[in-house]
Design an enzyme around this catalytic site. Structure first.
Site, mmCIF file in Angstrom:
data_model
loop_
_atom_site.group_PDB
_atom_site.id
_atom_site.type_symbol
_atom_site.label_atom_id
_atom_site.label_comp_id
_atom_site.label_asym_id
_atom_site.label_seq_id
_atom_site.Cartn_x
_atom_site.Cartn_y
_atom_site.Cartn_z
ATOM 1 N N HIS A 1 -4.036 -16.882 -5.384
ATOM 2 C CA HIS A 1 -4.704 -16.458 -4.520
ATOM 3 C C HIS A 1 -6.453 -17.365 -4.416
ATOM 4 O O HIS A 1 -6.569 -16.373 -3.304
ATOM 5 C CB HIS A 1 -5.519 -14.898 -5.345
ATOM 6 C CG HIS A 1 -6.066 -15.432 -6.173
ATOM 7 N ND1 HIS A 1 -6.029 -16.133 -7.341
ATOM 8 C CD2 HIS A 1 -7.536 -15.726 -6.368
ATOM 9 C CE1 HIS A 1 -6.625 -16.561 -8.364
ATOM 10 N NE2 HIS A 1 -7.603 -15.932 -8.158
ATOM 11 N N ASP A 2 -7.057 -18.213 -4.194
ATOM 12 C CA ASP A 2 -7.579 -19.406 -4.130
ATOM 13 C C ASP A 2 -7.406 -20.897 -2.692
ATOM 14 O O ASP A 2 -8.083 -22.076 -3.185
ATOM 15 C CB ASP A 2 -7.755 -20.376 -5.155
ATOM 16 C CG ASP A 2 -9.002 -18.997 -6.101
ATOM 17 O OD1 ASP A 2 -9.790 -17.872 -5.416
ATOM 18 O OD2 ASP A 2 -9.707 -19.288 -7.742
ATOM 19 N N ASN B 1 -0.366 4.704 -0.645
ATOM 20 C CA ASN B 1 -1.256 5.652 -0.017
ATOM 21 C C ASN B 1 -1.598 5.697 1.274
ATOM 22 O O ASN B 1 -2.702 6.879 1.998
ATOM 23 C CB ASN B 1 -2.367 6.177 -0.795
ATOM 24 C CG ASN B 1 -2.789 5.022 -1.293
ATOM 25 O OD1 ASN B 1 -3.494 4.298 -0.259
ATOM 26 N ND2 ASN B 1 -4.040 5.123 -2.469
ATOM 27 N N ASP C 1 -4.013 3.772 2.474
ATOM 28 C CA ASP C 1 -5.557 3.905 3.059
ATOM 29 C C ASP C 1 -6.102 2.119 3.644
ATOM 30 O O ASP C 1 -7.102 1.756 2.986
ATOM 31 C CB ASP C 1 -6.466 4.486 2.186
ATOM 32 C CG ASP C 1 -5.531 2.890 0.326
ATOM 33 O OD1 ASP C 1 -5.112 2.106 0.357
ATOM 34 O OD2 ASP C 1 -6.298 3.724 -0.678
ATOM 35 N N ASP D 1 -9.644 -16.679 -16.305
ATOM 36 C CA ASP D 1 -10.299 -17.146 -15.154
ATOM 37 C C ASP D 1 -11.644 -17.946 -15.884
ATOM 38 O O ASP D 1 -11.706 -17.619 -16.756
ATOM 39 C CB ASP D 1 -10.396 -15.821 -13.987
ATOM 40 C CG ASP D 1 -11.413 -16.116 -12.729
ATOM 41 O OD1 ASP D 1 -10.641 -16.716 -12.138
ATOM 42 O OD2 ASP D 1 -12.633 -16.560 -13.052
ATOM 43 N N GLU E 1 -7.126 -20.942 -16.282
ATOM 44 C CA GLU E 1 -7.482 -21.875 -15.875
ATOM 45 C C GLU E 1 -8.706 -22.906 -15.476
ATOM 46 O O GLU E 1 -10.164 -22.287 -15.894
ATOM 47 C CB GLU E 1 -8.190 -20.333 -14.105
ATOM 48 C CG GLU E 1 -8.565 -21.225 -12.594
ATOM 49 C CD GLU E 1 -9.006 -20.539 -12.426
ATOM 50 O OE1 GLU E 1 -9.380 -20.502 -10.970
ATOM 51 O OE2 GLU E 1 -10.227 -19.529 -12.293
ATOM 52 N N ASP F 1 -2.153 -1.243 -3.953
ATOM 53 C CA ASP F 1 -2.425 -0.358 -5.158
ATOM 54 C C ASP F 1 -0.586 -0.772 -6.104
ATOM 55 O O ASP F 1 -0.403 -1.204 -5.985
ATOM 56 C CB ASP F 1 -2.837 0.801 -4.372
ATOM 57 C CG ASP F 1 -1.124 1.755 -3.627
ATOM 58 O OD1 ASP F 1 0.076 1.437 -4.105
ATOM 59 O OD2 ASP F 1 -1.616 2.341 -2.435
ATOM 60 N N ASP G 1 0.903 -1.413 0.387
ATOM 61 C CA ASP G 1 0.156 -0.111 0.457
ATOM 62 C C ASP G 1 1.020 1.404 0.096
ATOM 63 O O ASP G 1 1.838 1.039 0.875
ATOM 64 C CB ASP G 1 -1.022 -0.065 1.473
ATOM 65 C CG ASP G 1 -1.736 1.251 1.573
ATOM 66 O OD1 ASP G 1 -2.023 2.209 0.363
ATOM 67 O OD2 ASP G 1 -2.345 1.854 2.629
ATOM 68 N N ASP H 1 -5.417 -10.627 -15.507
ATOM 69 C CA ASP H 1 -6.233 -12.003 -15.429
ATOM 70 C C ASP H 1 -7.106 -11.674 -16.120
ATOM 71 O O ASP H 1 -7.962 -10.739 -15.722
ATOM 72 C CB ASP H 1 -6.664 -11.734 -13.747
ATOM 73 C CG ASP H 1 -6.444 -12.893 -13.131
ATOM 74 O OD1 ASP H 1 -7.654 -13.972 -13.942
ATOM 75 O OD2 ASP H 1 -6.251 -13.112 -11.780
#
Length: 560
Positions: free
Chosen positions: A327-328, A23, A25, A199, A254, A29, A21, A98
């Site tokens: 990520h899964d 910035n 928040d 995907d 995928e 990003d 990150d 992706d």
């Protein structure tokens, strides 16, 4: 030997929300990725696969896209994207996007129009059906629990969503939909991206008769039921002609529910469809039948059988993708290794076992540090739609108790891979100066990039060596694979062969020390240690071909 740059590459997956990150928040990003490109250059990777950064209402963390040609505001601007792409290319790193085109967000302008009326020009961009006997059109289930059909009162019909109800499936049988997708892909390639990870691409073609499937534990048929549909190869060959031909791209699909025979079609060496596929058969070795929510320990013999089937089955016909994590999936060192006393050794062992196989290796962010699963305490700690829906459905129906379900989520939830990247031992692991969007794994003081960059014996430095070896030895990329000792319950042993060269890979998946007799022809005099996670090779005294294999040890021997 069919040489291709994407066969010789190592791919690194970034989940932007959790990478860095810039910035404050609390959300990673694009500028954060740009700031950390030198870290990836030092690791040695060739390609970044970027999880979705398109405009999205974030029902499924960006996999629900409302505008394919805009950047999610939380991630930055298109100018930020262009700068990241340019800076990556300056460092010799390619960017793969992706591509999520089985479905869109229900907030996409196409779907907003589609649901207005049955005669709307966008109606057939999606899959609409009337009720059948007063119920859903069939018994297909959503990946995220419940029915795959959602009733819409505006036109008194159901729309199909194999994932969230906010992710309506596109109707690929409509040539206008396919043209929209191809135009969008060409727009990104013209911008300079280097390919696509596609995907759930095996789901895009549905049997339009919509037959019922075999019900699972929640009464619905698996979302994989429509996989490898009647026109999927026809559409991918059309995509190749309309978009990919004449471009130097990496394409990986995928492919949920893919079989070996289907994979040979998707990733065929004649280049008519994709470069390679992700298959997930080895991700089910610790499932309980069709139920993924389990903490069953895998039988190593099953893992060897599955991976060997794919190594041998695709050899010379198609190309493998190699992965333990994404990520899964939960963290591999917690799933297949030992995330306690032998965390670093087992992380290095798993890396060795995978990177020495034939195929393109994929590293998921934090895997190169040996990041672990997360000690979530309560369902409120989770952000993953799949985990939250499964909790409410399976606990609510009495399938599991709360304690049982929490145990399974700690083991299998996708959020295990989505907690912030652990950059250093400062607050929030150096990921953000704000409040992170999801909890940070509390072990960040012990496991972080800063520490590992300073240690030559770290997991990071070991990955660096594996990547370097791949560039130095073509046998690691192109050699054929053969399994040794298929019935051994603790050791995964295989060979790679290219012309007169040979490698012997020995990986101990358990904490026991083994005495191992090297296969015929392998001796102290006829081989050398190429890499090992203990740094040496321990031969038995007075015996030139018997070695001690220590807990979670990995050895790669090269014939002389």
């Amino acid at each position: 030997m069919d040489r291709k740059w994407w066969k010789e590459s190592v791919v690194y997956q970034i989940y932007p929300r959790s990478f860095y990150d810039s910035n404050g928040d609390g959300i990673g990003d694009l500028n954060g990725i740009t700031e950390k490109l030198d870290y990836l250059k030092e690791l040695g990777v060739d390609v970044i696969w970027l999880s979705p950064v398109y405009q999205s209402p974030n029902d499924d963390n960006g996999y629900d896209i409302s505008d394919y040609r805009a950047i999610m505001k939380e991630f930055g601007t298109m100018e930020d994207y262009d700068r990241m792409l340019d800076e990556a290319h300056k460092r010799g790193i390619r960017i793969v996007m992706d591509l999520v085109v089985n479905h869109t967000s229900d907030e996409h302008k196409w779907f907003i129009e589609s649901r207005k009326s049955k005669d709307n020009p966008y109606r057939d961009y999606y899959i609409w059906r009337p009720a059948k006997d007063g119920k859903e059109p069939n018994n297909w289930g959503s990946c995220f629990s419940g029915s795959a059909w959602e009733y819409d009162s505006t036109t008194d019909m159901y729309f199909l969503h194999l994932f969230s109800r906010k992710q309506p499936d596109l109707n690929w049988d409509n040539p206008k939909v396919r043209r929209e997708v191809y135009d969008m892909m060409n727009w990104w390639l013209d911008k300079g991206v280097d390919g696509f990870r596609m995907d759930v691409i095996s789901l895009i073609s549905k049997d339009q008769t919509f037959p019922d499937g075999e019900p699972g534990i929640n009464g619905y048929a698996s979302f994989n039921e429509p996989a490898n549909g009647p026109h999927v190869h026809e559409y991918l060959q059309e995509m190749r002609r309309e978009v990919l031909d004449g471009r130097e791209t990496l394409t990986v699909g995928e492919c949920s529910g893919v079989t070996l025979d289907e994979a040979k079609k998707y990733a065929r060496s004649d280049g008519k469809e994709l470069n390679m596929v992700f298959q997930f058969e080895h991700m089910d070795v610790d499932a309980d039948g069709t139920n993924k929510w389990a903490d069953k320990k895998m039988d190593l013999r099953d893992l060897k059988k599955i991976l060997t089937k794919w190594q041998k089955g695709l050899d010379t016909i198609a190309w493998n993708s190699l992965f333990w994590e994404n990520h899964d999936q939960p963290r591999s060192v917690s799933r297949f290794g030992n995330d306690g006393e032998y965390r670093e050794m087992s992380a290095k062992m798993l890396a060795t076992c995978l990177h020495m196989m034939q195929g393109t290796p994929y590293i998921y962010q934090g895997e190169e540090l040996g990041m672990t699963n997360v000690p979530f305490k309560d369902i409120s700690d989770f952000r993953d739609l799949d985990s939250i829906n499964a909790w409410h459905e399976l606990v609510g129906q009495g399938v599991f108790t709360e304690d049982e379900m929490m145990k399974y989520l700690r083991y299998k939830s996708r959020d295990n891979a989505r907690t912030p990247f652990q950059w250093d031992d400062t607050e929030n692991a150096g990921f953000t100066t704000g409040s992170p969007w999801i909890m940070v794994n509390p072990n960040y003081k012990e496991i972080n990039a800063k520490d590992q960059l300073e240690r030559e014996d770290s997991v990071f430095r070991y990955y660096q060596k594996l990547i370097r070896l791949r560039k130095e030895h073509e046998i690691i990329v192109y050699g054929s694979y053969d399994l040794v000792l298929p019935e051994d319950r603790e050791l995964y042993v295989y060979t790679r062969t290219l012309k007169n060269e040979k490698l012997l890979i020995i990986c101990n998946f358990y904490g026991n020390t083994r005495i191992f007799a090297l296969p015929g022809g392998w001796t102290k005099k006829t081989s050398k240690l190429l890499i090992g996670n203990y740094g040496d090779l321990l031969y038995a005294r007075d015996n030139r071909n018997t070695v001690f294999i220590r807990p979670y040890e990995a050895l790669v021997l090269k014939s002389l």
